[in-house]
Design a protein around this motif. Structure first.
Motif, PDB file in Angstrom:
ATOM      1  N   ASP A  49      -6.415  -3.717   2.912  1.00 61.33           N
ATOM      2  CA  ASP A  49      -7.205  -3.912   2.529  1.00 61.33           C
ATOM      3  C   ASP A  49      -7.934  -4.266   1.809  1.00 61.33           C
ATOM      4  N   VAL A  50      -8.116  -5.529   1.915  1.00 62.44           N
ATOM      5  CA  VAL A  50      -7.978  -7.157   0.044  1.00 62.44           C
ATOM      6  C   VAL A  50      -9.162  -6.825   0.407  1.00 62.44           C
ATOM      7  N   GLU A  51      -9.569  -6.976  -0.854  1.00 63.50           N
ATOM      8  CA  GLU A  51     -11.347  -7.945  -1.169  1.00 63.50           C
ATOM      9  C   GLU A  51     -11.672  -8.877  -1.651  1.00 63.50           C
ATOM     10  N   ARG A  52     -12.486 -10.046  -1.854  1.00 65.76           N
ATOM     11  CA  ARG A  52     -12.110 -11.692  -2.343  1.00 65.76           C
ATOM     12  C   ARG A  52     -12.039 -11.229  -3.587  1.00 65.76           C
ATOM     13  N   GLY A  53     -11.381 -11.954  -3.935  1.00 67.88           N
ATOM     14  CA  GLY A  53      -9.708 -12.026  -5.180  1.00 67.88           C
ATOM     15  C   GLY A  53      -8.868 -11.427  -5.189  1.00 67.88           C
ATOM     16  N   GLY A  54      -8.954 -10.958  -3.738  1.00 61.76           N
ATOM     17  CA  GLY A  54      -7.203 -11.071  -3.911  1.00 61.76           C
ATOM     18  C   GLY A  54      -6.685  -9.423  -4.137  1.00 61.76           C
TER      19      GLY A  54
ATOM     20  N   GLU B 230      -7.922  -2.692  -1.809  1.00 55.30           N
ATOM     21  CA  GLU B 230      -9.185  -2.132  -2.330  1.00 55.30           C
ATOM     22  C   GLU B 230      -8.657  -0.217  -1.451  1.00 55.30           C
ATOM     23  N   LYS B 231      -7.891  -1.109  -0.760  1.00 54.56           N
ATOM     24  CA  LYS B 231      -7.921   0.641   0.401  1.00 54.56           C
ATOM     25  C   LYS B 231      -5.949  -0.200   0.513  1.00 54.56           C
ATOM     26  N   ALA B 232      -4.933   1.373   0.935  1.00 52.89           N
ATOM     27  CA  ALA B 232      -3.640   1.134   1.592  1.00 52.89           C
ATOM     28  C   ALA B 232      -3.308   2.163   2.084  1.00 52.89           C
ATOM     29  N   LYS B 233      -2.620   1.973   3.342  1.00 53.32           N
ATOM     30  CA  LYS B 233      -2.627   3.376   4.715  1.00 53.32           C
ATOM     31  C   LYS B 233      -0.731   2.726   5.011  1.00 53.32           C
ATOM     32  N   ILE B 234      -0.069   3.926   4.693  1.00 53.16           N
ATOM     33  CA  ILE B 234       1.177   3.753   5.099  1.00 53.16           C
ATOM     34  C   ILE B 234       2.003   4.451   5.941  1.00 53.16           C
TER      35      ILE B 234
ATOM     36  N   ALA C 236      10.313  11.196   2.496  1.00 53.53           N
ATOM     37  CA  ALA C 236      10.894  10.917   1.760  1.00 53.53           C
ATOM     38  C   ALA C 236      10.353  12.766   0.400  1.00 53.53           C
ATOM     39  N   SER C 237      10.822  12.205  -0.653  1.00 54.41           N
ATOM     40  CA  SER C 237      10.762  13.643  -1.396  1.00 54.41           C
ATOM     41  C   SER C 237       9.280  13.563  -1.704  1.00 54.41           C
ATOM     42  N   LYS C 238       8.462  12.858  -1.870  1.00 50.22           N
ATOM     43  CA  LYS C 238       7.083  12.376  -2.378  1.00 50.22           C
ATOM     44  C   LYS C 238       6.355  11.850  -1.527  1.00 50.22           C
ATOM     45  N   PRO C 239       4.509  12.251  -1.718  1.00 48.92           N
ATOM     46  CA  PRO C 239       3.692  12.802  -1.031  1.00 48.92           C
ATOM     47  C   PRO C 239       3.201  11.092  -0.888  1.00 48.92           C
ATOM     48  N   ILE C 240       3.865   9.930  -0.088  1.00 48.61           N
ATOM     49  CA  ILE C 240       2.752   8.878   0.158  1.00 48.61           C
ATOM     50  C   ILE C 240       2.036   8.447   0.080  1.00 48.61           C
ATOM     51  N   GLU C 241       0.592   9.325   0.395  1.00 45.51           N
ATOM     52  CA  GLU C 241      -0.583   9.407  -0.743  1.00 45.51           C
ATOM     53  C   GLU C 241      -0.768   9.023  -2.209  1.00 45.51           C
ATOM     54  N   GLU C 242       0.382   9.281  -2.817  1.00 45.87           N
ATOM     55  CA  GLU C 242       0.588   9.131  -4.325  1.00 45.87           C
ATOM     56  C   GLU C 242       0.823   7.350  -4.605  1.00 45.87           C
ATOM     57  N   PHE C 243       1.780   6.753  -3.580  1.00 40.50           N
ATOM     58  CA  PHE C 243       2.549   5.528  -3.792  1.00 40.50           C
ATOM     59  C   PHE C 243       1.603   4.304  -3.438  1.00 40.50           C
ATOM     60  N   GLU C 244       0.573   4.979  -2.210  1.00 42.76           N
ATOM     61  CA  GLU C 244      -0.816   4.031  -1.721  1.00 42.76           C
ATOM     62  C   GLU C 244      -1.756   4.117  -3.139  1.00 42.76           C
ATOM     63  N   GLU C 245      -2.676   5.194  -3.432  1.00 40.41           N
ATOM     64  CA  GLU C 245      -2.980   5.401  -4.128  1.00 40.41           C
ATOM     65  C   GLU C 245      -2.562   4.565  -5.481  1.00 40.41           C
ATOM     66  N   MET C 246      -1.254   3.536  -5.693  1.00 37.20           N
ATOM     67  CA  MET C 246      -1.387   2.987  -6.874  1.00 37.20           C
ATOM     68  C   MET C 246      -0.988   1.707  -6.677  1.00 37.20           C
ATOM     69  N   LEU C 247      -1.184   1.326  -5.153  1.00 37.26           N
ATOM     70  CA  LEU C 247      -1.627   0.398  -4.840  1.00 37.26           C
ATOM     71  C   LEU C 247      -3.003  -0.230  -5.451  1.00 37.26           C
TER      72      LEU C 247
END
Length: 328
Positions: free
Chosen positions: A263-268, A271-275, A281-292
């Protein structure tokens, strides 16, 4: 009227020149002609990424520039002549495109080209579009500009503007991919873009009493260059200005199937990422989503970010290039 033949084939320069002239000469009628090296000119209210084939555009070094006016995306190259009328808004009907396309049609008709205005803002010959036109009103003036396909590379045009419609969901203005054609086959043999440009200049000199050829000064060029650096060359204007949108992409790579939703806000800004996917993988994907979240949906920015983290921890045995492809 000032008649200006731009000395540059740089799309940044010529699109910035239109804005520069708008404020430099707030009451002066102007007729501007320019030719751009390969570039895509995006309408002000469009989602740039949803209009272009980003991989192709980057590989071919095609510039992407957002203009001030609305309407759809167009492809420019050296076989494409562009014209721009600047006049006081006054009593002109903003939605009437005929007044400033008439000189073009008249000249082409004199050359025995059966050109005509059809619909709201397109010039056609034999039912095929060779010119799209757009308008804007600002600072008490109106600009109407259009493009003339003279001998443009049609295959490049098709590839540069070919996008996957399933990647983007938004309410931005979409380009109408009408059937298009070049004018060269309809014109005298041996005629080139510059010949048509010179004929248009002569036409405007004849039609407008007191019209003069205006040469850009060094001060003008410096003013345009400043506008390029501050606005027309920036990611914020050309990509980030896009309206809010949802982005989706999915690929099967050796590590598994991966699907990205943004989900991309105006301005590029993301705002939200889901994968989703069937990777291990060894690490939770939620951690990567939050970093985006908070990053710009800018491939260069994301590419630099992905270099700083261990992607294999989130996706298994992957390369940075495989992951960056999912965000294009």
């Amino acid at each position: 009227m000032y008649i200006i033949d731009s000395p540059s084939q740089d799309a940044y320069f010529n699109i910035a020149l239109e804005e520069y002239l708008l404020y430099k000469y707030p009451t002066q009628d102007i007729f501007l002609l320019y030719v751009n090296a390969p570039s895509i000119i995006v309408g002000k209210f469009q989602n740039t990424l949803a209009e272009i084939n980003l991989d192709y555009v980057e590989k071919q070094n095609i510039k992407v520039v957002r203009r001030m006016s609305g309407g759809g995306a167009v492809y420019h190259d050296l076989g494409n002549l562009n014209f721009s009328f600047h006049t006081l808004l006054g009593g002109n009907d903003f939605m009437d495109f005929s007044k400033f396309t008439e000189p073009v049609i008249r000249l082409l008709n004199e050359l025995e080209v059966p050109a005509k205005l059809e619909g709201r803002n397109d010039l056609l010959v034999d039912g095929k579009k060779f010119s799209g036109n757009a308008k804007l009103a600002r600072n008490g003036k109106m600009i109407q500009h259009g493009t003339i396909l003279f001998n443009s590379e049609m295959s490049v045009l098709g590839d540069a503007l070919k996008v996957n419609p399933l990647k983007f969901v938004d309410k931005a203005v979409k380009s109408n991919r009408a059937r298009v054609t070049n004018l060269a086959p309809y014109l005298p043999e041996g005629m080139i873009t510059d010949d048509l440009k010179e004929l248009l200049i002569e036409e405007m000199l004849d039609l407008n009493e007191g019209a003069v050829i205006y040469q850009l000064t060094e001060e003008d060029k410096k003013g345009v260059e400043q506008l390029i650096e501050e606005k027309y060359k920036t990611w914020d204007w050309n990509f980030g200005f896009s309206p809010k949108y949802n982005f989706k992409n999915a690929k099967k790579i050796p590590a598994g199937f991966i699907e990205v939703h943004l989900d991309v806000e105006r301005g590029g800004q993301i705002e939200k990422a889901k994968i989703f996917g069937d990777f291990f993988a060894s690490k939770p994907i939620e951690e990567f989503e939050e970093m985006l979240v908070g990053k710009n949906h800018d491939i260069n920015e994301l590419n630099a970010f992905f270099k700083t983290i261990d992607l294999t921890g989130y996706f298994g045995k992957v390369t940075k290039d495989e992951i960056i492809e999912l965000f294009k």
